[in-house]
Scaffold this motif. Structure first.
Motif, PDB file in Angstrom:
ATOM      1  N   THR A  44       0.833  -1.208   0.000  1.00 55.46           N
ATOM      2  CA  THR A  44       0.000   0.000   0.000  1.00 55.46           C
ATOM      3  C   THR A  44       0.867   1.256   0.000  1.00 55.46           C
ATOM      4  O   THR A  44       0.544   2.247  -0.678  1.00 55.46           O
ATOM      5  CB  THR A  44      -0.933  -0.001   1.220  1.00 55.46           C
ATOM      6  OG1 THR A  44      -1.860  -1.089   1.096  1.00 55.46           O
ATOM      7  CG2 THR A  44      -1.717   1.301   1.312  1.00 55.46           C
ATOM      8  N   THR A  45       1.966   1.234   0.736  1.00 56.27           N
ATOM      9  CA  THR A  45       2.874   2.386   0.729  1.00 56.27           C
ATOM     10  C   THR A  45       3.378   2.662  -0.674  1.00 56.27           C
ATOM     11  O   THR A  45       3.455   3.821  -1.105  1.00 56.27           O
ATOM     12  CB  THR A  45       4.057   2.141   1.675  1.00 56.27           C
ATOM     13  OG1 THR A  45       3.576   2.006   3.014  1.00 56.27           O
ATOM     14  CG2 THR A  45       5.047   3.302   1.619  1.00 56.27           C
ATOM     15  N   ARG A  48       0.739   4.461  -2.615  1.00 58.87           N
ATOM     16  CA  ARG A  48       0.586   5.848  -2.159  1.00 58.87           C
ATOM     17  C   ARG A  48       1.731   6.733  -2.659  1.00 58.87           C
ATOM     18  O   ARG A  48       1.526   7.905  -2.968  1.00 58.87           O
ATOM     19  CB  ARG A  48       0.497   5.890  -0.626  1.00 58.87           C
ATOM     20  CG  ARG A  48      -0.795   5.259  -0.091  1.00 58.87           C
ATOM     21  CD  ARG A  48      -0.811   5.248   1.433  1.00 58.87           C
ATOM     22  NE  ARG A  48      -0.817   6.588   1.990  1.00 58.87           N
ATOM     23  CZ  ARG A  48      -1.904   7.328   2.168  1.00 58.87           C
ATOM     24  NH1 ARG A  48      -3.084   6.855   1.817  1.00 58.87           N
ATOM     25  NH2 ARG A  48      -1.820   8.538   2.684  1.00 58.87           N
ATOM     26  N   LEU A  53       0.269  10.530  -2.711  1.00 59.05           N
ATOM     27  CA  LEU A  53      -0.295  10.695  -1.375  1.00 59.05           C
ATOM     28  C   LEU A  53       0.792  10.722  -0.316  1.00 59.05           C
ATOM     29  O   LEU A  53       0.584  11.238   0.778  1.00 59.05           O
ATOM     30  CB  LEU A  53      -1.287   9.564  -1.077  1.00 59.05           C
ATOM     31  CG  LEU A  53      -2.555   9.555  -1.934  1.00 59.05           C
ATOM     32  CD1 LEU A  53      -3.325   8.258  -1.728  1.00 59.05           C
ATOM     33  CD2 LEU A  53      -3.435  10.748  -1.583  1.00 59.05           C
ATOM     34  N   GLU A  54       1.938  10.132  -0.618  1.00 57.98           N
ATOM     35  CA  GLU A  54       3.120  10.212   0.229  1.00 57.98           C
ATOM     36  C   GLU A  54       4.318  10.499  -0.661  1.00 57.98           C
ATOM     37  O   GLU A  54       4.262  10.306  -1.880  1.00 57.98           O
ATOM     38  CB  GLU A  54       3.336   8.905   1.008  1.00 57.98           C
ATOM     39  CG  GLU A  54       2.234   8.585   1.998  1.00 57.98           C
ATOM     40  CD  GLU A  54       2.548   7.349   2.828  1.00 57.98           C
ATOM     41  OE1 GLU A  54       3.741   7.017   2.977  1.00 57.98           O
ATOM     42  OE2 GLU A  54       1.591   6.709   3.309  1.00 57.98           O
ATOM     43  N   MET A  86      -7.770   5.943  -8.587  1.00 56.13           N
ATOM     44  CA  MET A  86      -7.535   5.053  -7.442  1.00 56.13           C
ATOM     45  C   MET A  86      -8.856   4.481  -6.958  1.00 56.13           C
ATOM     46  O   MET A  86      -9.868   5.191  -6.898  1.00 56.13           O
ATOM     47  CB  MET A  86      -6.864   5.821  -6.297  1.00 56.13           C
ATOM     48  CG  MET A  86      -5.463   6.301  -6.616  1.00 56.13           C
ATOM     49  SD  MET A  86      -4.792   7.330  -5.279  1.00 56.13           S
ATOM     50  CE  MET A  86      -5.766   8.821  -5.531  1.00 56.13           C
ATOM     51  N   ASP A 163      -6.179  -0.841  -4.395  1.00 54.64           N
ATOM     52  CA  ASP A 163      -5.678  -1.378  -3.135  1.00 54.64           C
ATOM     53  C   ASP A 163      -6.726  -2.309  -2.521  1.00 54.64           C
ATOM     54  O   ASP A 163      -7.605  -1.866  -1.783  1.00 54.64           O
ATOM     55  CB  ASP A 163      -5.336  -0.241  -2.176  1.00 54.64           C
ATOM     56  CG  ASP A 163      -4.542  -0.724  -0.966  1.00 54.64           C
ATOM     57  OD1 ASP A 163      -4.200  -1.923  -0.918  1.00 54.64           O
ATOM     58  OD2 ASP A 163      -4.267   0.090  -0.068  1.00 54.64           O
TER      59      ASP A 163
END
Length: 373
Positions: A44-45, A48, A53-54, A86, A163
């Motif tokens: 998931t990281t 993102r 998102l990150e 997404m 996801d």
């Protein structure tokens, strides 16, 4: 651009917490890639970071000809300018908007005629035409995820990130939506990066699988090959692999017939259990477990099984004490799980002519085109 040509290139590193540093690289063409691995591995990281998102600690992300992130060049394009769609387990629909308004949200700035045409197109593709006037609170879980998918795809994203979007649904609805997503990917030609824990989903949907472990991609390639590879922990990952087969229902041979015939292509017909309320011509999706398909190399007769389907072995994927045998019949590729001793006994190799023996009751009807409530 062919699936082999990279549309997405990622090389990123990020310290997630004291015990996990994500350090991953991957490339993806116009296809569906699957991120597979245990919880907490960094899947998931990674999504993102690609979405914006990150922010990575360092690295580079390129989508098509555009660089989305480059630590050396101090470039970090914001989420709204990345052209990425997404979908998540939580569909995040706006509760105060009906389905049509939710889908239109991503079409802001488009002319009325263009927005109307795209709404109609994507609603049909995602199977939500009959839901456009409904409110989110009145929808089932499967309906909500189809609407969420339509909203993500409406503005024609250059990449779709998923996801575990269907993990909260029951097995039947998961299979139906995976099959729909596969069709959508082919029609829209949008690259998809999909996170799942399900080997069946990975094999049904993905053309590439990236096995993520402790923040690193430790294996990549064809989903069956990676899941079966001996250097990856857990050789039982292939247990329960299923075939998802779609076809058109033929008229029954006689009134009250307890079995029906499903035409898969011009060459292949599958006998399935009788299902009510499905007229001739209806499109059905049928699930057949790989270990419910028996193989034989000679003509067979006198069997109780209703299906004896000729085919040709395309390739073999050994793992542990078993082998997944891919069999081509017309336009359909099947997966049959057999023990290694049977491979030797039958002399199976690419090009071997075989008969697949399948009981009608082993064919589980999942839907009739749009049945998923």
């Amino acid at each position: 651009m062919s699936p082999a040509e990279p549309r997405l290139l990622v090389e990123v590193s990020r310290r997630v917490h004291a015990k996990l540093t994500l350090d991953a690289s991957l490339s993806l063409g116009s296809e569906c890639g699957v991120l597979f691995g245990s919880s907490g591995a960094g899947k998931t990281t990674l999504l993102r970071l690609i979405a914006g998102l990150e922010t990575p600690d360092r690295g580079r992300i390129r989508l098509g000809d555009d660089v989305l992130y480059d630590s050396d060049a101090k470039l970090d394009r914001p989420l709204r300018r990345r052209g990425i769609g997404m979908i998540f387990q939580d569909d995040l629909l706006f509760p105060h908007m009906n389905v049509a308004a939710n889908i239109r949200y991503g079409l802001k700035g488009r002319g009325r005629a263009e927005a109307d045409a795209r709404l109609a197109e994507i609603a049909s593709l995602c199977g939500v035409e009959a839901l456009l006037d409904r409110q989110p609170m009145t929808l089932s879980g499967g309906e909500r995820q189809r609407v969420g998918l339509a909203r993500a795809l409406a503005p024609r994203p250059r990449l779709l990130l998923c996801d575990e979007p269907f993990s909260a649904l029951d097995v039947m609805n998961r299979h139906i939506l995976v099959e729909r997503l596969k069709t959508i990917q082919q029609v829209e030609a949008v690259p998809i990066l999909y996170v799942t824990h399900s080997p069946a989903e990975a094999v049904a949907l993905g053309t590439q699988l990236f096995w993520v472990s402790e923040g690193r991609i430790v294996a990549r390639g064809n989903p069956l090959d990676v899941l079966a590879s001996s250097h990856v922990k857990g050789t039982t990952r292939l247990n329960g692999i299923r075939n998802l087969i779609r076809g058109r229902l033929e008229p029954p041979d006689q009134a009250g017939e307890s079995r029906l015939r499903l035409s898969l292509d011009e060459q292949t017909v599958l006998v399935i259990p009788a299902v009510s309320d499905h007229p001739p011509g209806a499109e059905l999706t049928v699930e057949v477990r790989a270990d419910d398909i028996l193989l034989g190399c000679r003509a067979v007769s006198g069997l109780s099984a209703r299906n004896v389907i000729p085919g040709v072995v395309e390739r073999l994927v050994p793992h542990g004490d078993e082998t997944e045998v891919l069999v081509q019949t017309g336009s359909v590729t099947w997966i049959s799980s057999v023990v290694n001793s049977a491979v030797d006994l039958l002399g199976l190799e690419p090009g071997t002519a075989v008969n697949m023996i399948i009981k009608a009751r082993s064919c589980r009807v999942l839907d009739a085109g749009s049945v998923e409530e």
